[in-house]
Enzyme design. Sequence first.
Site, PDB file in Angstrom:
ATOM      1  N   ARG A   1       9.607 -11.486  22.126  1.00  0.00           N
ATOM      2  CA  ARG A   1      10.672 -11.809  21.163  1.00  0.00           C
ATOM      3  C   ARG A   1      12.042 -11.392  21.672  1.00  0.00           C
ATOM      4  O   ARG A   1      12.210 -10.283  22.193  1.00  0.00           O
ATOM      5  CB  ARG A   1      10.385 -11.086  19.846  1.00  0.00           C
TER       6      ARG A   1
ATOM      7  N   SER B   1      10.733  -3.030   8.047  1.00  0.00           N
ATOM      8  CA  SER B   1      12.077  -3.618   7.928  1.00  0.00           C
ATOM      9  C   SER B   1      13.069  -2.561   7.458  1.00  0.00           C
ATOM     10  O   SER B   1      14.215  -2.527   7.897  1.00  0.00           O
ATOM     11  CB  SER B   1      12.112  -4.755   6.909  1.00  0.00           C
TER      12      SER B   1
ATOM     13  N   HIS C   1       8.919  -1.592  23.027  1.00  0.00           N
ATOM     14  CA  HIS C   1      10.360  -1.333  23.067  1.00  0.00           C
ATOM     15  C   HIS C   1      10.600  -0.290  24.146  1.00  0.00           C
ATOM     16  O   HIS C   1       9.901   0.727  24.196  1.00  0.00           O
ATOM     17  CB  HIS C   1      10.844  -0.830  21.707  1.00  0.00           C
TER      18      HIS C   1
ATOM     19  N   LEU D   1      14.241 -10.157  12.092  1.00  0.00           N
ATOM     20  CA  LEU D   1      14.732 -10.210  10.716  1.00  0.00           C
ATOM     21  C   LEU D   1      15.137 -11.649  10.405  1.00  0.00           C
ATOM     22  O   LEU D   1      14.941 -12.151   9.293  1.00  0.00           O
ATOM     23  CB  LEU D   1      15.908  -9.244  10.518  1.00  0.00           C
TER      24      LEU D   1
ATOM     25  N   HIS E   1       6.234  -2.024  19.605  1.00  0.00           N
ATOM     26  CA  HIS E   1       7.339  -2.339  18.689  1.00  0.00           C
ATOM     27  C   HIS E   1       7.083  -3.579  17.848  1.00  0.00           C
ATOM     28  O   HIS E   1       7.364  -3.579  16.648  1.00  0.00           O
ATOM     29  CB  HIS E   1       8.596  -2.532  19.541  1.00  0.00           C
TER      30      HIS E   1
ATOM     31  N   GLU F   1      22.957  -7.358  22.666  1.00  0.00           N
ATOM     32  CA  GLU F   1      21.657  -6.732  22.959  1.00  0.00           C
ATOM     33  C   GLU F   1      21.015  -7.444  24.144  1.00  0.00           C
ATOM     34  O   GLU F   1      21.493  -8.500  24.571  1.00  0.00           O
ATOM     35  CB  GLU F   1      20.748  -6.768  21.719  1.00  0.00           C
TER      36      GLU F   1
ATOM     37  N   GLN G   1      16.753  -0.527  12.812  1.00  0.00           N
ATOM     38  CA  GLN G   1      18.107  -0.122  13.221  1.00  0.00           C
ATOM     39  C   GLN G   1      18.877  -1.344  13.677  1.00  0.00           C
ATOM     40  O   GLN G   1      20.006  -1.588  13.316  1.00  0.00           O
ATOM     41  CB  GLN G   1      18.020   0.864  14.388  1.00  0.00           C
TER      42      GLN G   1
ATOM     43  N   GLY H   1      19.838  -5.334  14.417  1.00  0.00           N
ATOM     44  CA  GLY H   1      20.352  -6.223  13.386  1.00  0.00           C
ATOM     45  C   GLY H   1      19.720  -7.586  13.351  1.00  0.00           C
ATOM     46  O   GLY H   1      18.524  -7.741  13.592  1.00  0.00           O
TER      47      GLY H   1
ATOM     48  N   ARG I   1      13.285  -7.148  27.188  1.00  0.00           N
ATOM     49  CA  ARG I   1      12.620  -5.866  26.902  1.00  0.00           C
ATOM     50  C   ARG I   1      11.423  -5.564  27.779  1.00  0.00           C
ATOM     51  O   ARG I   1      11.209  -4.419  28.164  1.00  0.00           O
ATOM     52  CB  ARG I   1      12.141  -5.868  25.450  1.00  0.00           C
TER      53      ARG I   1
ATOM     54  N   LYS J   1       0.835  -1.213   0.000  1.00  0.00           N
ATOM     55  CA  LYS J   1       0.000   0.000   0.000  1.00  0.00           C
ATOM     56  C   LYS J   1       0.863   1.254   0.000  1.00  0.00           C
ATOM     57  O   LYS J   1       0.413   2.332  -0.345  1.00  0.00           O
ATOM     58  CB  LYS J   1      -0.978   0.001   1.173  1.00  0.00           C
TER      59      LYS J   1
HETATM   60  C1  SIN Z   1      16.542  -2.375  18.316  1.00  0.00           C
HETATM   61  O1  SIN Z   1      17.456  -2.044  17.606  1.00  0.00           O
HETATM   62  O2  SIN Z   1      16.495  -2.107  19.507  1.00  0.00           O
HETATM   63  C2  SIN Z   1      15.400  -3.145  17.720  1.00  0.00           C
HETATM   64  C3  SIN Z   1      15.860  -4.429  17.182  1.00  0.00           C
HETATM   65  C4  SIN Z   1      14.824  -5.479  17.323  1.00  0.00           C
HETATM   66  O3  SIN Z   1      13.700  -5.186  17.696  1.00  0.00           O
HETATM   67  O4  SIN Z   1      15.153  -6.652  17.126  1.00  0.00           O
END
Ligand code: SIN
Length: 530
Positions: free
Chosen positions: A365, A41, A227, A371, A330, A112, A45, A47, A273, A33
């Site tokens: 998640r 995507s 997030h 990704l 998020h 992370e 930011q 990975g 998170r 759309k």
């Molecule tokens: C982030 O960069 O904090 C988001 C990455 C993600 O949600 O996997």
Amino acid sequence: MKKADVIIVGSGLAALQTARELSPDLNVMIITKGQRRGSNSYMAQGGIAAAVAKDDNIVKHFQDTIEAGRGHHLEDEVMDLVKEGREIVLKLVTEGAPFDRNRDGSLCLGMEGAHSASRILHCGGDETGRFLIEHLLKTLTDAVTWIEGEMVFELIQDSNGRCSGVNTMDRSGTVHSYMAPCVVLAAGGAGGLYSSTSNHPTVTGDGMALAFRAGAYIADAEFIQFHPTLLYVDGKTKGLVSEAVRGEGAQLVNDTGERIMEGIHPLKELAPRHVVAQEIFKQRQMGKEVYLSINLINNFEEKFPSISAMCRENGIDLSRGKIPVSPGCHFMMGGVVIDSVGKTNIEGLFAVGEVACSGVHGANRLASNSLLEGLVYGKRLAQWINSQKNLLIQYRSVESEINKDIKVKRSINTFEVKEFQARMMDSAGIIRDEVKLQAHLNWLQSIDFQHDERLDTLQPNEIQKYFMWINSLIVTKAALLRTESRGGHIRDDFPEENDSFWMKRRIVHAFKDGEMRTWLDEQVKTKIYA
Ligand code: SIN
């Protein structure tokens, strides 16, 4: 009416991975759309997580995924995700995808939240999505046709319920029909249901609503990830400040300088998170501002160019070492129930990526697994479709009859999107309870939408609202029913996890015989073709 062998709805990583892995002699149509560079995507930011380091392995990645998602997974799917994901990422490295490298040429692997090893591959510092999408776009063949600026508002089904195409509406309200024996939903999540979100503004859960209306099973919709760190300026969230910033050593402090994660979780800023988001939310409810202190990060602007640019555009002086943050919606862990290749319970209808509920994310998640999911499931689905190629090619000669008597457009009075989003944030947001959820459900049910509405009589923005309404009903009902806190679903009135009853149970919804049905699935894996 145009025909294809495979229609893909959406233009993010899962969509492009599916398209590029399909056999080049299949006619593939991608419908979005927005524009091809307008997906969630593209904005990513953060990975891709993959156990490629010497001191890492897929068992550790599996365990971290299960821990972050609080055990509400399909464990076989998780194991396949981390195993196949690692191979796919290594293949991308070999084919020249532009992952960041250290001075010695080795892959740069970031840390992370909730990961026990450095395993996050990035591109361009904090522009992984853009670089990867550009890489995948380059690998698409001429067999792919793009339809941009048309919103899929309806799945076409034959008299047996088989999905055989889609109806779209362009911005002028004109309806178009496209037929294909395989329709793949890769339309992303639903962050736009909430007033604070890291998502692209067009992402409001179209895929989930389309599938629901067609009779597909939807599960785990109560599990929404907030997030912890969106840039917060003038009372509004502005965009994501990646978790990688905390991975590099940023600390969360309040306006009196206290480190807010001290004593909350052993991993502090790198806790899962939902734990960090909840703590920031609580601080803000107590009237305190929360900041990411970046004083300990050398060369911040070089490491995080797009976050630095966003801060500058919003008047944040990075030399002061503090970025104001607040949580926002998020990622949707639930969605359209699929089996391990992406089939739904509707023949001819498939789903991949965030719109799908594959069971790999559980209740929350693990960072940078999304990704990865898009890459793994996109490839698997494409391989399965390729294995059916002869059947698809025979299908080309079948005449499809579609009979559309377009009615005069009419306007309906529903709700203001801003009010709707604020209500979602307040009632079905980071911390929920029965009273607020029930009041929100009553409000939703007082809105005059009918499930069997003829959508081609509505304006595009009204269809959008209708889909938002459906998704909100699904999320709210599920959140009301799950009487425990687990991962992204936090209930103030049921603050504990109830493992014996809820850990492996799913709340499933489907639209059947003109009604929304909701039930508890006792099985870990919803049977797709029972
Ligand atoms: C982030 O960069 O904090 C988001 C990455 C993600 O949600 O996997």
